[in-house]
Design an enzyme around this catalytic site. Structure first.
Site, PDB file in Angstrom:
ATOM      1  N   ARG A   1       0.832  -1.204   0.000  1.00 49.78           N
ATOM      2  CA  ARG A   1       0.000   0.000   0.000  1.00 49.78           C
ATOM      3  C   ARG A   1       0.869   1.258   0.000  1.00 49.78           C
ATOM      4  O   ARG A   1       0.711   2.132  -0.852  1.00 49.78           O
ATOM      5  CB  ARG A   1      -0.915  -0.029   1.238  1.00 49.78           C
ATOM      6  CG  ARG A   1      -2.086   0.929   1.157  1.00 49.78           C
ATOM      7  CD  ARG A   1      -1.817   2.301   1.767  1.00 49.78           C
ATOM      8  NE  ARG A   1      -1.342   2.200   3.143  1.00 49.78           N
ATOM      9  CZ  ARG A   1      -0.802   3.212   3.790  1.00 49.78           C
ATOM     10  NH1 ARG A   1      -0.663   4.388   3.202  1.00 49.78           N
ATOM     11  NH2 ARG A   1      -0.367   3.062   5.026  1.00 49.78           N
TER      12      ARG A   1
ATOM     13  N   HIS B   1       4.625   3.549  14.287  1.00 47.91           N
ATOM     14  CA  HIS B   1       4.626   3.750  12.833  1.00 47.91           C
ATOM     15  C   HIS B   1       5.781   4.713  12.545  1.00 47.91           C
ATOM     16  O   HIS B   1       5.696   5.900  12.830  1.00 47.91           O
ATOM     17  CB  HIS B   1       3.284   4.340  12.388  1.00 47.91           C
ATOM     18  CG  HIS B   1       3.183   4.586  10.918  1.00 47.91           C
ATOM     19  ND1 HIS B   1       2.556   3.707  10.056  1.00 47.91           N
ATOM     20  CD2 HIS B   1       3.646   5.597  10.144  1.00 47.91           C
ATOM     21  CE1 HIS B   1       2.629   4.174   8.821  1.00 47.91           C
ATOM     22  NE2 HIS B   1       3.282   5.319   8.845  1.00 47.91           N
TER      23      HIS B   1
ATOM     24  N   CYS C   1      13.261   5.836  -1.334  1.00 45.57           N
ATOM     25  CA  CYS C   1      14.125   5.591  -2.481  1.00 45.57           C
ATOM     26  C   CYS C   1      15.422   6.352  -2.299  1.00 45.57           C
ATOM     27  O   CYS C   1      15.390   7.527  -1.948  1.00 45.57           O
ATOM     28  CB  CYS C   1      13.441   6.053  -3.752  1.00 45.57           C
ATOM     29  SG  CYS C   1      14.496   5.842  -5.193  1.00 45.57           S
TER      30      CYS C   1
END
Lengths: 324, 324
Positions: B16, B218, B251
């Protein structure tokens, strides 16, 4: 949390660790450019080159030129690495520009010692006595003792903390026999086996046996544990770390698999400063150096804060808006 | 170290979190391929899609197809995300294939709440009551409470631990008013301000006030603190984490600056297992998934252990050579 130190001392090893593994030859002028920029960040220790056989490590063939070329900055210690008498003699030739400090080294893994040095432990101990003799003949003091593979070894597995404690004792004893006082003992996670838990166990065992001995951690980030291991070290009161700007020596490309450098300097500076631990380093200036390092090697490097940025800009904007 | 848990529960959010930020559209079949492979690793919870406006998030336009396409595996909870009633209704349409759990959300930063939701705190609290009514009308229980920006905010700076504690109390109170019992409270480092020290402070404060409340972290890895923050959470007894395989969502390319995903699942699995904390996950199978994820997105992802490899092969070789 009471054991977090008030400040840390970072040995920047990027210029030495990072450039020697690159496939492309890095121009000497660019190596010097990075060293000169690093020396303006507040870092107090920069390892600039290795005096090793240029046939074995072509990327360090210009070590003498690099050492002659950088701009000396008062208050910054510039050092080099050597692995044998010949390298040491080359370093001595630059004693006006380099801080020449002796270093001793034992291995926590006999199997790795045999593979790496073709020696059994008794031979390695004997070699340390010879090293001290070489240093003393040149008027050089022994500053660092180092235990390689202190947290695990590909050829021997997990390492018992008590074994590392014994080796620390041996190093201190060898130095003392020659009237030398070791400034700090480095514990090396040479093959990236450490986790925060093993860092705490090994450092805890060494501190219990030698509570007044300064310790240093040399951490690799091969398995992503570098910063977490550094945090565990900080919680155990460790105040010295080897590190590499941008995580030089490592690379997120598949083509460089397994080549992971020291823990990233600016990520370590970010964490330390955010936790109230002084580094003396200007994070934004260091981030600029990390970007320069990427530009020099021509591919992404593993550092995170150079992409994510620090938090100073937010804090500055907030305090400006609150005071207006 | 006594507070390290014996096991952890990981909510895999890679499919997700990761695919929705990619510039290129990922083929639906490849998303399903990754989900099916993840479901074979021992992970017990996989978030597979977001039911959001396809005009706002084109990468999730195929959410219904993804949910219809993956192979159901007993013992694995597959979930989806929604942000409003319309998304919730879409998710309900898949209640045979998805676990539908209600979630409440308060913000530790009023400034961020205003920017993100255009609400003041009283409006956000009122919205939670409406959410519960919507869930209860559909026969859905509220499972998670979540505090966004619990460790700092770009628009408000540092967050006081006592403020987070108050919000946790409010969430529990809101749920209780409707007869709901929250299973776990998530603390979100939404803008990657946390360090291990602030994790310990905030989690410590919440645990002191609500010692029996299960907590989840989280964590984002934007500034390289993800694994260190997870370790700090583990030391405070946290046993649930959101994470993303390969660090999907992040990334190392400069072109994706600032896009850093959740803490990397396989790096977290490596650290946990090496410290004796059971994850239920086969690390080598998960590393294969991380490599698959890189292949699917077509560029390097931030995970480290998928490059450095685990330690099992060394331990296996050592135990074979010792028993022969």
């Amino acid at each position: 949390m009471s054991d977090l130190p008030k400040s840390v001392y970072l040995n920047e090893e990027g210029p030495r660790e990072g450039f020697q593994i690159e496939a492309e030859t890095i121009p000497t002028a660019r190596k010097i450019e990075l060293i000169d920029r690093l020396a303006q960040t507040g870092l107090r220790h920069i390892q600039v080159a290795s005096f090793v056989n240029p046939r074995a490590v072509p990327g360090m063939a210009d070590a003498d030129m690099v050492v002659k070329g950088f701009r000396h900055v008062p208050g910054v210690e510039f050092t080099a690495l050597w692995l044998n008498q010949k390298g040491f003699q080359r370093a001595l030739g630059h004693s006006g520009r380099l801080a020449i400090n002796g270093s001793l080294n034992l291995y926590a893994s006999d199997a790795f010692l045999m593979r790496n040095q073709n020696r059994i432990p008794a031979q390695q101990r004997a070699a340390q006595h010879e090293l001290i003799a070489m240093y003393q003949a040149a008027g050089v003091r022994v500053k660092r003792g180092f235990i390689s593979a202190a947290f695990g070894c590909n050829f021997e597995g997990d390492i018992a903390p008590a074994h590392v404690v014994r080796l620390v004792g041996e190093l201190l004893h060898i130095a003392a026999e020659h009237g030398e006082t070791i400034d700090h003992i480095g514990l090396g996670d040479t093959m990236a086996w450490a986790t925060p838990r093993s860092i705490k166990r090994v450092v805890g065992a060494v501190r219990e046996a030698y509570p007044d001995q300064h310790l240093l951690l040399h951490l690799h980030d091969t398995r992503g544990m570098g910063i977490a291991n550094a945090f565990a070290g900080l919680e155990m009161g460790v105040r010295m770390f080897d590190s590499a700007v941008a995580g030089l020596g490592g690379c997120p490309f598949a083509g460089h698999q397994g080549a992971a450098g020291n823990v990233c300097t600016e990520d370590l500076v970010f964490m330390s400063e955010e936790m109230g631990i002084a580094t003396g380093v200007d994070l934004d200036a260091l981030i600029d150096c990390a970007r320069l390092a990427e530009d020099i090697v021509g591919h992404p490097l593993p550092g995170a804060v150079m992409r994510g940025g620090g938090l100073k800009k937010y804090r500055t904007a907030l305090s400006a808006s609150r005071s207006s």
